[in-house]
Scaffold this motif. Structure first.
Motif, mmCIF file in Angstrom:
data_model
loop_
_atom_site.group_PDB
_atom_site.id
_atom_site.type_symbol
_atom_site.label_atom_id
_atom_site.label_comp_id
_atom_site.label_asym_id
_atom_site.label_seq_id
_atom_site.Cartn_x
_atom_site.Cartn_y
_atom_site.Cartn_z
ATOM 1 N N UNK A 1 0.964 -1.153 0.125
ATOM 2 C CA UNK A 1 0.171 -0.096 -0.186
ATOM 3 C C UNK A 1 0.935 1.486 0.135
ATOM 4 N N UNK A 2 2.007 1.004 0.754
ATOM 5 C CA UNK A 2 2.906 2.402 0.651
ATOM 6 C C UNK A 2 3.487 2.586 -0.665
ATOM 7 N N UNK A 3 3.808 1.570 -1.349
ATOM 8 C CA UNK A 3 4.440 1.495 -2.851
ATOM 9 C C UNK A 3 3.256 2.247 -3.596
ATOM 10 N N UNK A 4 1.995 1.761 -3.412
ATOM 11 C CA UNK A 4 0.872 2.085 -4.321
ATOM 12 C C UNK A 4 0.766 3.681 -4.144
ATOM 13 N N UNK A 5 0.729 4.093 -2.804
ATOM 14 C CA UNK A 5 0.622 5.663 -2.566
ATOM 15 C C UNK A 5 1.831 6.393 -3.079
ATOM 16 N N UNK A 6 2.835 6.051 -3.133
ATOM 17 C CA UNK A 6 4.063 6.594 -3.639
ATOM 18 C C UNK A 6 3.960 6.734 -5.147
ATOM 19 N N UNK A 7 3.278 5.701 -5.839
ATOM 20 C CA UNK A 7 2.958 5.791 -7.254
ATOM 21 C C UNK A 7 2.001 6.744 -7.677
ATOM 22 N N UNK A 8 0.875 6.717 -6.642
ATOM 23 C CA UNK A 8 -0.269 7.829 -6.801
ATOM 24 C C UNK A 8 -0.010 9.089 -6.743
ATOM 25 N N UNK A 9 1.212 9.324 -5.815
ATOM 26 C CA UNK A 9 1.565 10.643 -5.349
ATOM 27 C C UNK A 9 2.401 11.188 -6.785
ATOM 28 N N UNK A 10 3.200 10.103 -7.330
ATOM 29 C CA UNK A 10 3.604 10.657 -8.579
ATOM 30 C C UNK A 10 2.781 10.955 -9.910
ATOM 31 N N UNK A 11 2.071 10.007 -9.859
ATOM 32 C CA UNK A 11 0.951 10.356 -10.907
ATOM 33 C C UNK A 11 0.184 11.635 -10.382
ATOM 34 N N UNK A 12 -0.271 11.820 -9.383
ATOM 35 C CA UNK A 12 -0.806 13.096 -8.982
ATOM 36 C C UNK A 12 0.071 14.436 -9.399
ATOM 37 N N UNK A 13 1.219 14.232 -9.026
ATOM 38 C CA UNK A 13 2.050 15.406 -9.476
ATOM 39 C C UNK A 13 2.476 15.525 -10.974
ATOM 40 N N UNK A 14 2.297 14.651 -11.787
ATOM 41 C CA UNK A 14 2.429 14.685 -13.041
ATOM 42 C C UNK A 14 1.071 15.392 -13.568
ATOM 43 N N UNK A 15 0.029 14.975 -13.117
ATOM 44 C CA UNK A 15 -1.329 15.597 -13.428
ATOM 45 C C UNK A 15 -1.429 16.850 -13.176
ATOM 46 N N UNK A 16 -1.110 17.092 -11.933
ATOM 47 C CA UNK A 16 -0.822 18.715 -11.598
ATOM 48 C C UNK A 16 -0.215 19.592 -12.469
ATOM 49 N N UNK A 17 0.962 18.913 -13.046
ATOM 50 C CA UNK A 17 1.632 19.711 -13.808
ATOM 51 C C UNK A 17 0.944 19.816 -15.280
ATOM 52 N N UNK A 18 0.333 18.995 -15.492
ATOM 53 C CA UNK A 18 -0.355 18.754 -16.865
ATOM 54 C C UNK A 18 -1.534 19.802 -16.728
ATOM 55 N N UNK A 19 -2.281 19.876 -15.616
ATOM 56 C CA UNK A 19 -3.527 20.689 -15.501
ATOM 57 C C UNK A 19 -2.816 22.149 -15.410
ATOM 58 N N UNK A 20 -1.668 22.473 -14.962
ATOM 59 C CA UNK A 20 -1.153 23.792 -14.836
ATOM 60 C C UNK A 20 -0.903 24.138 -16.430
ATOM 61 N N UNK A 21 0.075 23.255 -17.160
ATOM 62 C CA UNK A 21 0.293 23.559 -18.607
ATOM 63 C C UNK A 21 -1.083 23.812 -19.246
ATOM 64 N N UNK A 22 -2.012 23.035 -19.154
ATOM 65 C CA UNK A 22 -3.116 23.110 -19.817
ATOM 66 C C UNK A 22 -3.757 24.570 -19.302
ATOM 67 N N UNK A 23 -3.715 24.745 -18.275
ATOM 68 C CA UNK A 23 -4.454 26.494 -18.067
ATOM 69 C C UNK A 23 -3.505 27.378 -18.682
ATOM 70 N N UNK A 24 -2.534 27.142 -18.572
ATOM 71 C CA UNK A 24 -1.485 28.188 -19.283
ATOM 72 C C UNK A 24 -1.883 28.332 -20.811
#
Length: 79
Positions: free
Chosen positions: A23-46
């Motif tokens: 579960x900890x490994x899954x959380x780390x993967x989800x955090x990485x995905x969340x970070x990538x998606x946040x960057x994508x959202x910021x890029x799309x907003x710009x």
């Protein structure tokens, strides 16, 4: 008998540790995905903001051309 209970308890503890680790490994993967998606959202907003400004500029240019065309048509009507 108590040794068997201890072994069962130890196996359940180990299973719980394994589950927690997964579960900890899954959380780390989800955090990485969340970070990538946040960057994508910021890029799309710009990008969206840039397109909105470009759209506004094109609308202003269109209105300017329409005004010039009306002026020319008005002059032609006078002739």
């Amino acid at each position: 008998m108590s040794f068997e209970i201890f072994e069962k308890f130890e196996a359940k503890v180990q299973q719980a540790i394994d589950t927690i680790t997964l579960l900890q490994m899954e959380i780390e993967e989800l955090k990485a995905q969340n970070s990538a998606l946040s960057q994508e959202v910021q890029s799309n907003a710009a990008h969206r903001e840039l397109l909105a400004r470009e759209n506004q500029q094109l609308k202003e240019e269109q209105h300017a051309w329409q005004d010039r065309l009306r002026g020319l048509l008005g002059k032609m009507d006078e002739v």
